[in-house]
Design a protein around this motif. Structure first.
Motif, PDB file in Angstrom:
ATOM      1  N   PHE A  11      59.812   9.339  48.880  1.00 12.74           N
ATOM      2  CA  PHE A  11      59.524   7.961  49.287  1.00 12.74           C
ATOM      3  C   PHE A  11      58.019   7.720  49.371  1.00 12.74           C
ATOM      4  CE2 PHE A  11      59.149   4.672  52.699  1.00 12.74           C
ATOM      5  CZ  PHE A  11      59.715   3.624  51.976  1.00 12.74           C
ATOM      6  N   LEU A  12      57.285   8.676  49.947  1.00 12.57           N
ATOM      7  CA  LEU A  12      55.834   8.514  50.046  1.00 12.57           C
ATOM      8  C   LEU A  12      55.198   8.384  48.663  1.00 12.57           C
ATOM      9  CD1 LEU A  12      54.922  11.036  52.889  1.00 12.57           C
ATOM     10  CD2 LEU A  12      54.664   8.554  52.963  1.00 12.57           C
ATOM     11  N   LYS A  13      55.636   9.207  47.719  1.00 18.44           N
ATOM     12  CA  LYS A  13      55.059   9.141  46.372  1.00 18.44           C
ATOM     13  C   LYS A  13      55.341   7.801  45.708  1.00 18.44           C
ATOM     14  CE  LYS A  13      56.754  13.285  45.368  1.00 18.44           C
ATOM     15  NZ  LYS A  13      57.126  14.515  44.629  1.00 18.44           N
ATOM     16  N   SER A  14      56.563   7.306  45.874  1.00 16.47           N
ATOM     17  CA  SER A  14      56.901   6.026  45.233  1.00 16.47           C
ATOM     18  C   SER A  14      56.126   4.876  45.851  1.00 16.47           C
ATOM     19  CB  SER A  14      58.415   5.765  45.334  1.00 16.47           C
ATOM     20  OG  SER A  14      58.803   5.475  46.664  1.00 16.47           O
ATOM     21  N   ARG A  15      55.915   4.900  47.162  1.00 15.53           N
ATOM     22  CA  ARG A  15      55.155   3.824  47.815  1.00 15.53           C
ATOM     23  C   ARG A  15      53.658   3.956  47.518  1.00 15.53           C
ATOM     24  NH1 ARG A  15      58.931   0.448  47.813  1.00 15.53           N
ATOM     25  NH2 ARG A  15      59.428   1.955  46.178  1.00 15.53           N
ATOM     26  N   ARG A  16      53.152   5.173  47.424  1.00 14.25           N
ATOM     27  CA  ARG A  16      51.724   5.364  47.093  1.00 14.25           C
ATOM     28  C   ARG A  16      51.412   4.819  45.704  1.00 14.25           C
ATOM     29  NH1 ARG A  16      49.061   9.697  44.671  1.00 14.25           N
ATOM     30  NH2 ARG A  16      50.896  11.062  44.845  1.00 14.25           N
ATOM     31  N   ALA A  17      52.352   5.005  44.777  1.00 13.73           N
ATOM     32  CA  ALA A  17      52.140   4.522  43.412  1.00 13.73           C
ATOM     33  C   ALA A  17      52.125   3.003  43.341  1.00 13.73           C
ATOM     34  CB  ALA A  17      53.229   5.082  42.498  1.00 13.73           C
ATOM     35  N   ARG A  18      52.650   2.356  44.360  1.00 10.72           N
ATOM     36  CA  ARG A  18      52.774   0.903  44.367  1.00 10.72           C
ATOM     37  C   ARG A  18      51.510   0.207  44.867  1.00 10.72           C
ATOM     38  NH1 ARG A  18      57.320  -1.712  48.210  1.00 10.72           N
ATOM     39  NH2 ARG A  18      55.740  -1.061  49.709  1.00 10.72           N
ATOM     40  N   VAL A  19      50.649   0.935  45.586  1.00 11.47           N
ATOM     41  CA  VAL A  19      49.466   0.345  46.226  1.00 11.47           C
ATOM     42  C   VAL A  19      48.224   0.702  45.413  1.00 11.47           C
ATOM     43  CG1 VAL A  19      48.074   0.250  48.329  1.00 11.47           C
ATOM     44  CG2 VAL A  19      50.561   0.526  48.485  1.00 11.47           C
ATOM     45  N   THR A  20      47.465  -0.295  45.018  1.00  8.82           N
ATOM     46  CA  THR A  20      46.230  -0.058  44.267  1.00  8.82           C
ATOM     47  C   THR A  20      45.033  -0.043  45.208  1.00  8.82           C
ATOM     48  OG1 THR A  20      45.754  -2.407  43.879  1.00  8.82           O
ATOM     49  CG2 THR A  20      47.253  -1.317  42.324  1.00  8.82           C
ATOM     50  N   PRO A  21      43.938   0.564  44.785  1.00 11.02           N
ATOM     51  CA  PRO A  21      42.728   0.534  45.630  1.00 11.02           C
ATOM     52  C   PRO A  21      42.299  -0.883  45.986  1.00 11.02           C
ATOM     53  CG  PRO A  21      42.475   2.131  43.853  1.00 11.02           C
ATOM     54  CD  PRO A  21      43.745   1.389  43.576  1.00 11.02           C
ATOM     55  N   GLU A  22      42.441  -1.797  45.040  1.00 11.94           N
ATOM     56  CA  GLU A  22      42.051  -3.185  45.303  1.00 11.94           C
ATOM     57  C   GLU A  22      42.900  -3.802  46.414  1.00 11.94           C
ATOM     58  OE1 GLU A  22      42.737  -1.927  42.330  1.00 11.94           O
ATOM     59  OE2 GLU A  22      40.715  -1.855  41.463  1.00 11.94           O
ATOM     60  N   ASP A  23      44.167  -3.382  46.509  1.00 12.38           N
ATOM     61  CA  ASP A  23      45.052  -3.936  47.541  1.00 12.38           C
ATOM     62  C   ASP A  23      44.515  -3.696  48.939  1.00 12.38           C
ATOM     63  OD1 ASP A  23      46.888  -4.890  45.689  1.00 12.38           O
ATOM     64  OD2 ASP A  23      48.100  -3.062  45.725  1.00 12.38           O
ATOM     65  N   ILE A  24      43.825  -2.574  49.131  1.00 13.97           N
ATOM     66  CA  ILE A  24      43.355  -2.228  50.478  1.00 13.97           C
ATOM     67  C   ILE A  24      41.834  -2.242  50.587  1.00 13.97           C
ATOM     68  CG2 ILE A  24      45.420  -0.897  51.085  1.00 13.97           C
ATOM     69  CD1 ILE A  24      43.928   1.615  50.313  1.00 13.97           C
ATOM     70  N   GLY A  25      41.176  -2.832  49.587  1.00  7.97           N
ATOM     71  CA  GLY A  25      39.736  -3.027  49.677  1.00  7.97           C
ATOM     72  C   GLY A  25      38.886  -1.836  49.296  1.00  7.97           C
ATOM     73  N   LEU A  26      39.440  -0.836  48.572  1.00  9.09           N
ATOM     74  CA  LEU A  26      38.634   0.295  48.127  1.00  9.09           C
ATOM     75  C   LEU A  26      37.897  -0.063  46.848  1.00  9.09           C
ATOM     76  CD1 LEU A  26      40.845   3.504  48.572  1.00  9.09           C
ATOM     77  CD2 LEU A  26      38.839   2.822  49.885  1.00  9.09           C
ATOM     78  N   ARG A  27      36.664   0.369  46.745  1.00  9.16           N
ATOM     79  CA  ARG A  27      35.879   0.141  45.533  1.00  9.16           C
ATOM     80  C   ARG A  27      36.007   1.368  44.635  1.00  9.16           C
ATOM     81  NH1 ARG A  27      30.054  -2.188  47.180  1.00  9.16           N
ATOM     82  NH2 ARG A  27      30.058  -2.556  44.923  1.00  9.16           N
ATOM     83  N   THR A  28      36.271   1.151  43.355  1.00  7.68           N
ATOM     84  CA  THR A  28      36.461   2.264  42.419  1.00  7.68           C
ATOM     85  C   THR A  28      35.280   2.457  41.487  1.00  7.68           C
ATOM     86  OG1 THR A  28      37.575   0.787  40.849  1.00  7.68           O
ATOM     87  CG2 THR A  28      38.954   1.936  42.462  1.00  7.68           C
ATOM     88  N   TYR A  29      34.345   1.518  41.447  1.00  5.16           N
ATOM     89  CA  TYR A  29      33.124   1.623  40.646  1.00  5.16           C
ATOM     90  C   TYR A  29      33.423   1.832  39.165  1.00  5.16           C
ATOM     91  CZ  TYR A  29      31.072   2.191  45.254  1.00  5.16           C
ATOM     92  OH  TYR A  29      30.710   2.001  46.571  1.00  5.16           O
ATOM     93  N   GLY A  30      34.538   1.296  38.703  1.00  5.60           N
ATOM     94  CA  GLY A  30      34.844   1.323  37.277  1.00  5.60           C
ATOM     95  C   GLY A  30      35.274   2.669  36.738  1.00  5.60           C
ATOM     96  N   ALA A  74      52.312   4.039  57.124  1.00  7.74           N
ATOM     97  CA  ALA A  74      53.003   2.767  56.895  1.00  7.74           C
ATOM     98  C   ALA A  74      52.006   1.617  56.790  1.00  7.74           C
ATOM     99  CB  ALA A  74      54.000   2.507  58.023  1.00  7.74           C
ATOM    100  N   ARG A  75      50.959   1.667  57.605  1.00  9.50           N
ATOM    101  CA  ARG A  75      49.947   0.600  57.571  1.00  9.50           C
ATOM    102  C   ARG A  75      49.182   0.626  56.246  1.00  9.50           C
ATOM    103  NH1 ARG A  75      44.831   1.254  58.827  1.00  9.50           N
ATOM    104  NH2 ARG A  75      45.291   3.185  59.968  1.00  9.50           N
ATOM    105  N   ILE A  76      48.743   1.790  55.816  1.00 10.18           N
ATOM    106  CA  ILE A  76      47.968   1.890  54.580  1.00 10.18           C
ATOM    107  C   ILE A  76      48.827   1.542  53.370  1.00 10.18           C
ATOM    108  CG2 ILE A  76      46.587   3.414  53.120  1.00 10.18           C
ATOM    109  CD1 ILE A  76      45.379   2.699  55.873  1.00 10.18           C
ATOM    110  N   LEU A  77      50.087   1.954  53.389  1.00  6.54           N
ATOM    111  CA  LEU A  77      50.983   1.691  52.262  1.00  6.54           C
ATOM    112  C   LEU A  77      51.574   0.288  52.305  1.00  6.54           C
ATOM    113  CD1 LEU A  77      52.830   5.131  52.168  1.00  6.54           C
ATOM    114  CD2 LEU A  77      51.078   4.302  50.584  1.00  6.54           C
TER     115      LEU A  77
END
Length: 330
Positions: A11-30, A74-77
Motif C-alpha cells: 500500500f505504501l508503495k502504491s500511494r508513494r507512486a501517486r504523489v509527485t514532488p510538485e504535489d507537496i512543494g518539493l523542488r526537483t531542479y529539472g 498519511a499526511r505526506i502521502l
C-alpha cells in the motif's frame, strides 16, 4: 482460491507512486527521475524517519510502526480519511495472519427492527461485511434486484452477493447507468474491508474469485484505491418503472459495524413516483431474510458454519436464476 491480501508495504508503495514532488512543494531542479512519484528518501525525510527504516516498512520487515509515524506518512502521502484508516489497519496486522473461516453472519434483531420500521415506502437492504444481502424489504428488493428470489437471503447458501452481482450478473450491470462509478466504489470498499478483516478467509476467497472471473474487477483492484462507502447516487434503468435516480446512505450501528442498513431516497419527483409505483406493487411488509420463528434471520445451522459448496458460488436449492451470483456459503 483465496486472494493474497494487501500488505502495508504494498500500500505504501502504491500511494508513494501517486504523489509527485510538485504535489507537496518539493523542488526537483529539472533532474531526471526514475520513479513516477516520490523517492523513498524524500518521503522518509519529510516523515522524519530514516531511509533504512522506511525501506524496511515497504519491505514489510520493520515490525510495528508507531501511530506518529503512520500519521506523518498519511499526511505526506495526502491520504483521505478512509485511506488513512486503511493504512493504520494494515500496520496493525500481523505479517502473515492466519486465515479463519468465520461462522455465518446473523442478522441482529436491532437492525431487523429498524428495517421493519421503514415499511414499504422506503427501499432498504441490510448488507453483511462481504456485501451479501442479509435482509431487504419488499421495495428494496424490487428496486435493486427484482430478478432475484425475494426469499433468497433467508438461506445462507443462497444469499445474493452484491459484489458478485455487480461484476458477474448482466442484469445488475444493465440496471445501473453509472455502473463504472459504482464499480470503482465497490472495489475500493472491498479493499477497505479487507484491511479491517485481514483473517477473513471468505472475504479473501470472494476477492480472489472476482479477480479471476471479472477483468473489470481485476483492473480496478490493481489500482489500489481505498474508500468507505456510506453515501452516493445510483442512476438506474429499471425494467419495471423506467429511469430512477436515488441517493443511497448507510446507517451503521457502532457495536455491530458488520451490519450496514442501506436506504434509498428519490432525487427528483419522477423518481419518487417510480418508487411509489414499486411500493404499491408489493405485498407484505415482512422483510426478506427473516423468518418469524428465528429471531436472527437464519435458516438451519450446521455445526461447522458451512453451507453447500459449489464452484459457481450458488447454493444447492431455491429459485435463484442461474445467471445471478449468490453469496458464498456462510
Amino acid at each position: 482460491m483465496a486472494m493474497e491480501l494487501e500488505s502495508l508495504g504494498t500500500f505504501l508503495k502504491s500511494r508513494r507512486a501517486r504523489v509527485t514532488p510538485e504535489d507537496i512543494g518539493l523542488r526537483t531542479y529539472g533532474t531526471s527521475r526514475r520513479v513516477p512519484g516520490l523517492r523513498r528518501e524524500e518521503l522518509a525525510q519529510l516523515a522524519g524517519v530514516s531511509v533504512g527504516y522506511y525501506t524496511r516498512l515497504e519491505q514489510d520487515q520493520a515490525g510495528a510502526a508507531s501511530r506518529q509515524v503512520l500519521d506523518a506518512l498519511a499526511r505526506i502521502l495526502m491520504l483521505d480519511p478512509a485511506e488513512s484508516a486503511h493504512l493504520h489497519n494494515l500496520a496493525l496486522r500481523r505479517a502473515e495472519p492466519r486465515m479463519v473461516r468465520h461462522q455465518r453472519q446473523r442478522l441482529h434483531p436491532r437492525v431487523l427492527a429498524l428495517l421493519e420500521s421503514l415499511g414499504r415506502n422506503t427501499p432498504a437492504v441490510v448488507l453483511g461485511r462481504r456485501g451479501d444481502v442479509l435482509a431487504w424489504n419488499r421495495t428494496g428488493h424490487a428496486l435493486t434486484a427484482e430478478h432475484v428470489d425475494f426469499e433468497a437471503p433467508q438461506d445462507p447458501a443462497r444469499r445474493p452477493s452484491v459484489p458478485r452481482m455487480f461484476f458477474l450478473d448482466s442484469h445488475t450491470r444493465a440496471l445501473h447507468e453509472n455502473w463504472d462509478e459504482l464499480a470503482r466504489i465497490h472495489v475500493a470498499y472491498l479493499r477497505f474491508t479487507a484491511g479491517r478483516y485481514p483473517t477473513d478467509r471468505r472475504l479473501a476467497e470472494l476477492i480472489g474469485e472476482l479477480v479471476m472471473r471479472s477483468d473489470d474487477f481485476a483492473r480496478l483492484w490493481a489500482t489500489g484505491d481505498v474508500a468507505d462507502c456510506t453515501v452516493g447516487t445510483m442512476r438506474m434503468r429499471h425494467p419495471t418503472v423506467g429511469s430512477v435516480s436515488v441517493d443511497y446512505q448507510v446507517w451503521l450501528q457502532p457495536d455491530i459495524p458488520d451490519h450496514r442498513l442501506e436506504i434509498y431516497t428519490a432525487n427528483d419527483e419522477p423518481s419518487a413516483d417510480a418508487l411509489r409505483l414499486l411500493a404499491d406493487g408489493q405485498g407484505s411488509d415482512q422483510p426478506g431474510g427473516h423468518r418469524p420463528d428465528r429471531p436472527d434471520g437464519q435458516g438451519s445451522d450446521r455445526p461447522d458454519g458451512q453451507g453447500s459448496d459449489r464452484p459457481d458460488g450458488q447454493g444447492s436449492g431455491g429459485h435463484l436464476p442461474e445467471a445471478v451470483p449468490s453469496a458464498a456459503p456462510r
